[in-house]
Structures are given as structure tokens and as C-alpha cells.
Design a protein around this motif. Sequence first.
Motif, PDB file in Angstrom:
ATOM      1  N   ASP A   1       0.832  -1.200   0.000  1.00  0.00           N
ATOM      2  CA  ASP A   1       0.000   0.000   0.000  1.00  0.00           C
ATOM      3  C   ASP A   1       0.872   1.257   0.000  1.00  0.00           C
ATOM      4  O   ASP A   1       1.638   1.503   0.938  1.00  0.00           O
ATOM      5  CB  ASP A   1      -0.912   0.000   1.228  1.00  0.00           C
ATOM      6  CG  ASP A   1      -1.876   1.157   1.220  1.00  0.00           C
ATOM      7  OD1 ASP A   1      -2.714   1.216   0.306  1.00  0.00           O
ATOM      8  OD2 ASP A   1      -1.782   2.021   2.123  1.00  0.00           O
ATOM      9  N   ILE A   2       0.756   2.066  -1.061  1.00  0.00           N
ATOM     10  CA  ILE A   2       1.602   3.247  -1.204  1.00  0.00           C
ATOM     11  C   ILE A   2       1.365   4.262  -0.084  1.00  0.00           C
ATOM     12  O   ILE A   2       2.333   4.751   0.526  1.00  0.00           O
ATOM     13  CB  ILE A   2       1.392   3.897  -2.592  1.00  0.00           C
ATOM     14  CG1 ILE A   2       1.884   2.938  -3.683  1.00  0.00           C
ATOM     15  CG2 ILE A   2       2.144   5.225  -2.686  1.00  0.00           C
ATOM     16  CD1 ILE A   2       1.549   3.392  -5.087  1.00  0.00           C
ATOM     17  N   PRO A   3       0.118   4.629   0.250  1.00  0.00           N
ATOM     18  CA  PRO A   3      -0.087   5.590   1.350  1.00  0.00           C
ATOM     19  C   PRO A   3       0.504   5.123   2.676  1.00  0.00           C
ATOM     20  O   PRO A   3       1.001   5.947   3.456  1.00  0.00           O
ATOM     21  CB  PRO A   3      -1.619   5.716   1.426  1.00  0.00           C
ATOM     22  CG  PRO A   3      -2.079   5.402   0.039  1.00  0.00           C
ATOM     23  CD  PRO A   3      -1.143   4.331  -0.449  1.00  0.00           C
ATOM     24  N   THR A   4       0.469   3.811   2.956  1.00  0.00           N
ATOM     25  CA  THR A   4       1.057   3.300   4.185  1.00  0.00           C
ATOM     26  C   THR A   4       2.566   3.520   4.204  1.00  0.00           C
ATOM     27  O   THR A   4       3.141   3.941   5.219  1.00  0.00           O
ATOM     28  CB  THR A   4       0.752   1.797   4.348  1.00  0.00           C
ATOM     29  OG1 THR A   4      -0.662   1.622   4.464  1.00  0.00           O
ATOM     30  CG2 THR A   4       1.425   1.224   5.586  1.00  0.00           C
ATOM     31  N   MET A   5       3.220   3.261   3.079  1.00  0.00           N
ATOM     32  CA  MET A   5       4.663   3.471   2.998  1.00  0.00           C
ATOM     33  C   MET A   5       5.003   4.957   3.071  1.00  0.00           C
ATOM     34  O   MET A   5       5.975   5.365   3.721  1.00  0.00           O
ATOM     35  CB  MET A   5       5.210   2.831   1.724  1.00  0.00           C
ATOM     36  CG  MET A   5       5.175   1.304   1.742  1.00  0.00           C
ATOM     37  SD  MET A   5       5.953   0.540   0.303  1.00  0.00           S
ATOM     38  CE  MET A   5       4.641   0.692  -0.930  1.00  0.00           C
TER      39      MET A   5
ATOM     40  N   GLN B   1       6.485  10.069   8.871  1.00  0.00           N
ATOM     41  CA  GLN B   1       6.608   9.919  10.321  1.00  0.00           C
ATOM     42  C   GLN B   1       8.074   9.899  10.750  1.00  0.00           C
ATOM     43  O   GLN B   1       8.474  10.562  11.715  1.00  0.00           O
ATOM     44  CB  GLN B   1       5.930   8.629  10.766  1.00  0.00           C
ATOM     45  CG  GLN B   1       6.198   8.243  12.223  1.00  0.00           C
ATOM     46  CD  GLN B   1       5.857   6.793  12.505  1.00  0.00           C
ATOM     47  OE1 GLN B   1       5.065   6.174  11.812  1.00  0.00           O
ATOM     48  NE2 GLN B   1       6.474   6.233  13.524  1.00  0.00           N
ATOM     49  N   VAL B   2       8.889   9.142  10.021  1.00  0.00           N
ATOM     50  CA  VAL B   2      10.289   8.959  10.404  1.00  0.00           C
ATOM     51  C   VAL B   2      11.134  10.177  10.040  1.00  0.00           C
ATOM     52  O   VAL B   2      11.971  10.639  10.823  1.00  0.00           O
ATOM     53  CB  VAL B   2      10.857   7.693   9.741  1.00  0.00           C
ATOM     54  CG1 VAL B   2      12.349   7.561   9.997  1.00  0.00           C
ATOM     55  CG2 VAL B   2      10.122   6.456  10.253  1.00  0.00           C
ATOM     56  N   GLN B   3      10.965  10.687   8.817  1.00  0.00           N
ATOM     57  CA  GLN B   3      11.709  11.820   8.251  1.00  0.00           C
ATOM     58  C   GLN B   3      13.179  11.509   7.990  1.00  0.00           C
ATOM     59  O   GLN B   3      13.705  11.808   6.930  1.00  0.00           O
ATOM     60  CB  GLN B   3      11.622  13.058   9.153  1.00  0.00           C
ATOM     61  CG  GLN B   3      10.292  13.777   9.096  1.00  0.00           C
ATOM     62  CD  GLN B   3      10.359  15.134   9.743  1.00  0.00           C
ATOM     63  OE1 GLN B   3       9.642  15.431  10.687  1.00  0.00           O
ATOM     64  NE2 GLN B   3      11.217  15.984   9.254  1.00  0.00           N
ATOM     65  N   LEU B   4      13.891  10.930   8.976  1.00  0.00           N
ATOM     66  CA  LEU B   4      15.322  10.690   8.807  1.00  0.00           C
ATOM     67  C   LEU B   4      15.537   9.425   7.986  1.00  0.00           C
ATOM     68  O   LEU B   4      15.166   8.325   8.399  1.00  0.00           O
ATOM     69  CB  LEU B   4      15.996  10.549  10.170  1.00  0.00           C
ATOM     70  CG  LEU B   4      17.523  10.479  10.136  1.00  0.00           C
ATOM     71  CD1 LEU B   4      18.104  11.832   9.723  1.00  0.00           C
ATOM     72  CD2 LEU B   4      18.070  10.068  11.497  1.00  0.00           C
TER      73      LEU B   4
ATOM     74  N   SER C   1      10.205  -0.877   7.671  1.00  0.00           N
ATOM     75  CA  SER C   1      11.198  -0.240   6.822  1.00  0.00           C
ATOM     76  C   SER C   1      10.617   0.039   5.442  1.00  0.00           C
ATOM     77  O   SER C   1       9.817  -0.745   4.924  1.00  0.00           O
ATOM     78  CB  SER C   1      12.438  -1.127   6.690  1.00  0.00           C
ATOM     79  OG  SER C   1      13.447  -0.486   5.950  1.00  0.00           O
ATOM     80  N   VAL C   2      11.023   1.166   4.865  1.00  0.00           N
ATOM     81  CA  VAL C   2      10.638   1.527   3.499  1.00  0.00           C
ATOM     82  C   VAL C   2      11.893   1.959   2.745  1.00  0.00           C
ATOM     83  O   VAL C   2      12.676   2.778   3.248  1.00  0.00           O
ATOM     84  CB  VAL C   2       9.600   2.663   3.467  1.00  0.00           C
ATOM     85  CG1 VAL C   2       9.393   3.174   2.039  1.00  0.00           C
ATOM     86  CG2 VAL C   2       8.277   2.188   4.050  1.00  0.00           C
TER      87      VAL C   2
ATOM     88  N   GLY D   1       8.281  -1.826   0.797  1.00  0.00           N
ATOM     89  CA  GLY D   1       7.940  -1.727   2.206  1.00  0.00           C
ATOM     90  C   GLY D   1       8.010  -3.074   2.888  1.00  0.00           C
ATOM     91  O   GLY D   1       7.576  -4.094   2.331  1.00  0.00           O
ATOM     92  N   LYS D   2       8.585  -3.089   4.088  1.00  0.00           N
ATOM     93  CA  LYS D   2       8.688  -4.337   4.856  1.00  0.00           C
ATOM     94  C   LYS D   2       8.244  -4.070   6.294  1.00  0.00           C
ATOM     95  O   LYS D   2       8.826  -3.246   6.990  1.00  0.00           O
ATOM     96  CB  LYS D   2      10.119  -4.863   4.829  1.00  0.00           C
ATOM     97  CG  LYS D   2      10.286  -6.213   5.548  1.00  0.00           C
ATOM     98  CD  LYS D   2      11.682  -6.769   5.313  1.00  0.00           C
ATOM     99  CE  LYS D   2      11.863  -8.150   5.929  1.00  0.00           C
ATOM    100  NZ  LYS D   2      13.192  -8.715   5.653  1.00  0.00           N
TER     101      LYS D   2
END
Length: 244
Positions: free
Chosen positions: A11-15, A21-24, A129-130, A202-203
Motif C-alpha cells: 500500500d503506497i499511502p502506508t509506505m 513519520q520517520v523523516q530521517l 522499513s521503506v 515496504g517491509k
Amino acid sequence: MYLRPIHTEHDIPTMQALIEQVQLGVLVTALPGPTGPTIQSTHLPWVLDDNDTTDADEEPAYGVLRAHMALANPQAKALIACAKEENGWLVEHEVMVLFTGNDHYITPQFYTETKPQTGKVVPTWNYESVAAYGKARIYHSRQQPATADFLDMQLDRLTEQAETKQTRLSTCWKVSDAPTSYVQRLKGAIMGVEIRIERLEGKWKMSQEIGEGDRAGVVDGLMKEGEKGEAVARVVQARGLVGP
């Protein structure tokens, strides 16, 4: 990225949500040099434009990632060396940005069903992870207005994003709060990086492969591991449909 079907997110929106959220994220490149390709990496905070329009062939719109990095960074120098001015300073080599979300060590002691029955359990690690892939366009030439415009936009947006999402303060710091001459001097030492995402991987490795009893044990164990463990436990519940 090694992707077992049970752990793969499509799912693209989930990734995209994890990226925001992470940004870094870690920018990873393997660019040609005098002695062959050299693997380089740099942790950078990113801004994601996730409303990128699709092309006429209706390919998925993965979004555009934007960041900045120090010109003194050897990776920046390698990117500049590979960029083609006639192609708008595009680097014609695929790069990757890796984002890691919630993660936690999973001790075999959490497997409350299998461990007492057979003992056939081993430690593992749960994580989200993405990986975003694409080609990098760089903004480093001070002779081009596009560089100044990009850096102005990037610094303002990145600061606003981080101040609103990464702190709990009642007021937000702005770039304009710093002296203009100071900001201009610092901007002279950085370059912009823009990546139009061509594919996303995405994993979500969150105990989906184990039985319901052991997953319940994982959730229970993680809930006792503090805020970080509780965050992973909630994802395990969502992915494995364990508990309320």
C-alpha cells in the motif's frame, strides 16, 4: 531489500506515511569513481511531496523526496561529479533512501507457546522499513536561481515539518528567527537533493509468521518494555490481528 510475501507492504499511502513519520532516511549511492563504484551513505532528514501527479500512462505516483546536504560531504562531491548539467543536473544512476520506523528486539522468552513445548525458538528483530528508489537531481550551482529557490523552500518546509511533528513545544522555531546573514552563510555550504521516487519497497516484519499464541506472548512481552516496546506491540497487534 529481502521481502518475504508475509512481510511485504504494497500500500503506497502506508509506505508514504512511514516516510513522513520517520523523516530521517539514509541516502545510499554507488556512483562510479576513478577506481570503480564506491558505496556511500548519509543520514538526512527528508520532506516528502506525496501528491505528485501521475503521468499519462497512469503509473503510480510515489512522490518526490527533497533534502539538503553539506557540500563538504564526499557523497555530495560524488553526486556533483556524476550530475549532467545539460540534463538539469540529474544523476543518471539509481539511488536509494532507506527509512526505518518502529523496531525492537524479540527475545525467545516472548514465545510463550512454542518455547515451553519444543524449545525450538531463536531471537529475532521486529521492524518497519521503506526503501525509496529513483534518480537524484542536485541543486548546487550558485549561478542558477533554481538552487537558491530550492534551498529556501526546502529549509522552510523541513523546519516546519520537524518543528510540528518532532517536538512537543507550544511554539515553532522558524528559519526567519535566525539572522539573515547567518542563514545565507550556512546556505552557501549546502546543496539540495531531489528524488522523484520510481519505486517503493515496504517491509513490516512484525511477527506475522508465528502462531497466534506466540504472537500474543510477543505483544505481552513488548508491552512491558517501555514506550518503544509498546509502539512495536501495537503494530504487531495490527499486523497479526492479536488482541483488542
